[in-house]
Design a protein around this motif. Structure first.
Motif, PDB file in Angstrom:
ATOM      1  N   VAL A  30      -2.835  -2.437  -9.984  1.00 16.93           N
ATOM      2  CA  VAL A  30      -3.113  -0.993  -9.889  1.00 16.93           C
ATOM      3  C   VAL A  30      -2.218  -0.360  -8.832  1.00 16.93           C
ATOM      4  CG1 VAL A  30      -4.854   0.754  -9.330  1.00 16.93           C
ATOM      5  CG2 VAL A  30      -5.495  -1.247 -10.690  1.00 16.93           C
ATOM      6  N   ALA A  31      -2.098  -1.013  -7.672  1.00 20.39           N
ATOM      7  CA  ALA A  31      -1.266  -0.476  -6.593  1.00 20.39           C
ATOM      8  C   ALA A  31       0.197  -0.373  -7.014  1.00 20.39           C
ATOM      9  CB  ALA A  31      -1.405  -1.352  -5.347  1.00 20.39           C
ATOM     10  N   ILE A  32       0.682  -1.390  -7.711  1.00 21.64           N
ATOM     11  CA  ILE A  32       2.073  -1.379  -8.174  1.00 21.64           C
ATOM     12  C   ILE A  32       2.292  -0.249  -9.183  1.00 21.64           C
ATOM     13  CG2 ILE A  32       3.734  -2.660  -9.583  1.00 21.64           C
ATOM     14  CD1 ILE A  32       2.790  -5.198  -8.159  1.00 21.64           C
ATOM     15  N   THR A  33       1.338  -0.049 -10.081  1.00 24.09           N
ATOM     16  CA  THR A  33       1.454   1.034 -11.061  1.00 24.09           C
ATOM     17  C   THR A  33       1.451   2.389 -10.377  1.00 24.09           C
ATOM     18  OG1 THR A  33       0.332  -0.307 -12.735  1.00 24.09           O
ATOM     19  CG2 THR A  33       0.411   2.074 -13.117  1.00 24.09           C
ATOM     20  N   ILE A  34       0.603   2.561  -9.382  1.00 24.59           N
ATOM     21  CA  ILE A  34       0.557   3.818  -8.631  1.00 24.59           C
ATOM     22  C   ILE A  34       1.917   4.094  -7.983  1.00 24.59           C
ATOM     23  CG2 ILE A  34      -0.411   4.906  -6.556  1.00 24.59           C
ATOM     24  CD1 ILE A  34      -3.094   3.554  -7.283  1.00 24.59           C
ATOM     25  N   ALA A  35       2.506   3.059  -7.361  1.00 23.19           N
ATOM     26  CA  ALA A  35       3.818   3.221  -6.726  1.00 23.19           C
ATOM     27  C   ALA A  35       4.903   3.471  -7.758  1.00 23.19           C
ATOM     28  CB  ALA A  35       4.137   1.980  -5.892  1.00 23.19           C
ATOM     29  N   ARG A  36       4.869   2.721  -8.853  1.00 28.11           N
ATOM     30  CA  ARG A  36       5.896   2.835  -9.893  1.00 28.11           C
ATOM     31  C   ARG A  36       5.907   4.221 -10.514  1.00 28.11           C
ATOM     32  NH1 ARG A  36       4.207  -0.153 -14.965  1.00 28.11           N
ATOM     33  NH2 ARG A  36       3.151   1.845 -15.236  1.00 28.11           N
ATOM     34  N   ASP A  37       4.702   4.785 -10.714  1.00 26.45           N
ATOM     35  CA  ASP A  37       4.600   6.087 -11.368  1.00 26.45           C
ATOM     36  C   ASP A  37       4.743   7.256 -10.403  1.00 26.45           C
ATOM     37  OD1 ASP A  37       4.204   4.605 -13.617  1.00 26.45           O
ATOM     38  OD2 ASP A  37       2.088   5.105 -13.881  1.00 26.45           O
ATOM     39  N   GLY A  38       4.970   6.958  -9.135  1.00 23.71           N
ATOM     40  CA  GLY A  38       5.202   8.014  -8.157  1.00 23.71           C
ATOM     41  C   GLY A  38       3.973   8.843  -7.838  1.00 23.71           C
ATOM     42  N   LEU A  39       2.788   8.264  -7.980  1.00 25.34           N
ATOM     43  CA  LEU A  39       1.559   8.993  -7.673  1.00 25.34           C
ATOM     44  C   LEU A  39       1.415   9.139  -6.163  1.00 25.34           C
ATOM     45  CD1 LEU A  39      -0.840   7.276 -10.248  1.00 25.34           C
ATOM     46  CD2 LEU A  39       0.563   9.330 -10.533  1.00 25.34           C
ATOM     47  N   ALA A  40       0.773  10.220  -5.742  1.00 25.11           N
ATOM     48  CA  ALA A  40       0.688  10.527  -4.313  1.00 25.11           C
ATOM     49  C   ALA A  40      -0.309   9.654  -3.569  1.00 25.11           C
ATOM     50  CB  ALA A  40       0.318  11.997  -4.134  1.00 25.11           C
ATOM     51  N   THR A  41      -1.174   8.973  -4.275  1.00 30.66           N
ATOM     52  CA  THR A  41      -2.229   8.171  -3.655  1.00 30.66           C
ATOM     53  C   THR A  41      -1.653   6.950  -2.937  1.00 30.66           C
ATOM     54  OG1 THR A  41      -3.829   8.855  -5.339  1.00 30.66           O
ATOM     55  CG2 THR A  41      -4.322   6.836  -4.125  1.00 30.66           C
ATOM     56  N   ARG A  42      -2.088   6.742  -1.709  1.00 30.94           N
ATOM     57  CA  ARG A  42      -1.734   5.534  -0.968  1.00 30.94           C
ATOM     58  C   ARG A  42      -2.777   4.462  -1.266  1.00 30.94           C
ATOM     59  NH1 ARG A  42       2.175   6.966   2.811  1.00 30.94           N
ATOM     60  NH2 ARG A  42       2.273   9.204   3.306  1.00 30.94           N
ATOM     61  N   THR A  43      -2.431   3.206  -1.057  1.00 35.87           N
ATOM     62  CA  THR A  43      -3.331   2.133  -1.465  1.00 35.87           C
ATOM     63  C   THR A  43      -3.635   1.168  -0.323  1.00 35.87           C
ATOM     64  OG1 THR A  43      -1.388   0.938  -2.323  1.00 35.87           O
ATOM     65  CG2 THR A  43      -2.710   2.184  -3.902  1.00 35.87           C
ATOM     66  N   LEU A  44      -4.892   0.707  -0.304  1.00 27.97           N
ATOM     67  CA  LEU A  44      -5.358  -0.293   0.648  1.00 27.97           C
ATOM     68  C   LEU A  44      -6.027  -1.398  -0.152  1.00 27.97           C
ATOM     69  CD1 LEU A  44      -6.078  -1.240   3.563  1.00 27.97           C
ATOM     70  CD2 LEU A  44      -8.177   0.102   3.348  1.00 27.97           C
ATOM     71  N   LEU A  45      -5.505  -2.613  -0.038  1.00 26.95           N
ATOM     72  CA  LEU A  45      -6.068  -3.746  -0.771  1.00 26.95           C
ATOM     73  C   LEU A  45      -7.119  -4.462   0.068  1.00 26.95           C
ATOM     74  CD1 LEU A  45      -3.055  -5.478  -2.582  1.00 26.95           C
ATOM     75  CD2 LEU A  45      -4.599  -3.713  -3.429  1.00 26.95           C
ATOM     76  N   LEU A  46      -8.176  -4.906  -0.613  1.00 22.76           N
ATOM     77  CA  LEU A  46      -9.212  -5.721   0.001  1.00 22.76           C
ATOM     78  C   LEU A  46      -9.225  -7.085  -0.678  1.00 22.76           C
ATOM     79  CD1 LEU A  46     -12.219  -3.210   0.076  1.00 22.76           C
ATOM     80  CD2 LEU A  46     -10.768  -3.856   2.005  1.00 22.76           C
ATOM     81  N   SER A  47      -9.382  -8.124   0.105  1.00 24.70           N
ATOM     82  CA  SER A  47      -9.427  -9.456  -0.487  1.00 24.70           C
ATOM     83  C   SER A  47     -10.412 -10.335   0.272  1.00 24.70           C
ATOM     84  CB  SER A  47      -8.046 -10.109  -0.472  1.00 24.70           C
ATOM     85  OG  SER A  47      -8.111 -11.425  -0.992  1.00 24.70           O
ATOM     86  N   ALA A  48     -11.080 -11.211  -0.470  1.00 31.44           N
ATOM     87  CA  ALA A  48     -12.004 -12.153   0.159  1.00 31.44           C
ATOM     88  C   ALA A  48     -11.251 -13.307   0.813  1.00 31.44           C
ATOM     89  CB  ALA A  48     -12.989 -12.688  -0.877  1.00 31.44           C
ATOM     90  N   VAL A  49     -10.005 -13.507   0.402  1.00 33.59           N
ATOM     91  CA  VAL A  49      -9.186 -14.592   0.955  1.00 33.59           C
ATOM     92  C   VAL A  49      -7.799 -14.058   1.292  1.00 33.59           C
ATOM     93  CG1 VAL A  49     -10.397 -16.396  -0.289  1.00 33.59           C
ATOM     94  CG2 VAL A  49      -8.419 -15.309  -1.339  1.00 33.59           C
ATOM     95  N   ASP A  50      -7.102 -14.781   2.160  1.00 31.39           N
ATOM     96  CA  ASP A  50      -5.742 -14.367   2.521  1.00 31.39           C
ATOM     97  C   ASP A  50      -4.738 -15.158   1.683  1.00 31.39           C
ATOM     98  OD1 ASP A  50      -6.722 -16.542   3.979  1.00 31.39           O
ATOM     99  OD2 ASP A  50      -5.098 -16.423   5.425  1.00 31.39           O
TER     100      ASP A  50
END
Length: 211
Positions: free
Chosen positions: A67-87
């Motif tokens: 989802v984050a990559i698609t947002i960046a690829r499509d030039g959308l203004a939304t910034r993204t923060l990923l959450l993960s249970a593991v590193d």
């Protein structure tokens, strides 16, 4: 000052609801929607255009990274923060390479996550200590992302990949076997410092390598 508009996407109801409550209660943050899978999250981002999308890495239909990559690829203004249970080092390195605003481990406090949302909205990059370690390790493993220049053939294959062509279709167009195309793709990933095609395309678009 306008409140920071936030969308949260996480397929764990208890965690998602708890984080949503924390965001809604935080002064300066405005929760505008929640989603339980990646596809719905992307639709919500397109419709609502929040300032920040908080995305669980592992979700049905599309991962948070996808989802984050698609947002960046499509030039959308939304910034993204990923959450993960593991590193997961591979995911972290791919996320940073693709321009994700932040990566936070899910056992962080709600207050820390809200702080991260604010920082990402302001254009800062937020990485959990675990993520910083993974990025450092990834850089050591790959070297400088510019350590190897793409050949003309690799650029051609990367451009066709960005256009959505499969390895088989690229091979047909260039009179190469699918195995040869995949070998070129592995070389491209290594030179760009990523581990999969979506991240490679996102990085290449950000650097102007492909259109």
């Amino acid at each position: 000052m306008t409140d920071i508009r936030v969308v949260i996407a996480d397929d764990h109801p208890v965690y998602c609801d708890g984080l949503a409550e924390a965001v809604a209660a935080r002064a300066g943050l405005d929760l505008v929607g929640t989603a339980r899978d990646g596809r719905v999250a992307l639709e919500m981002v397109r419709e609502l255009v929040p300032d920040v999308a908080v995305l669980d890495v592992k979700m049905p239909h599309a991962s948070g990274l996808d989802v984050a990559i698609t947002i960046a690829r499509d030039g959308l203004a939304t910034r993204t923060l990923l959450l993960s249970a593991v590193d997961d080092p591979k995911v972290i390195v791919d996320a940073v390479a693709a321009g994700v605003g932040g990566y936070v481990i899910k056992d962080a406090s709600r207050g820390d996550i809200c702080d991260a949302i604010v920082a990402v909205a302001e254009g800062r990059v937020v990485l959990a200590p675990e993520a910083q370690t993974a990025v450092a390790a990834g850089l050591r493993a790959h070297g400088d992302a510019g350590h190897g220049r793409l050949t003309d053939r690799e650029r051609e294959i990367l451009q066709m990949t960005a256009e959505g062509l499969s390895a088989a279709r690229i091979g047909d167009a260039l009179f190469l076997s699918p195995a040869t195309v995949k070998t070129h793709l592995r070389s491209i990933y290594e030179k760009l410092g990523v581990s999969e095609r979506a991240a490679a395309v996102a990085v290449a678009m950000r650097r102007g390598i492909v259109e």
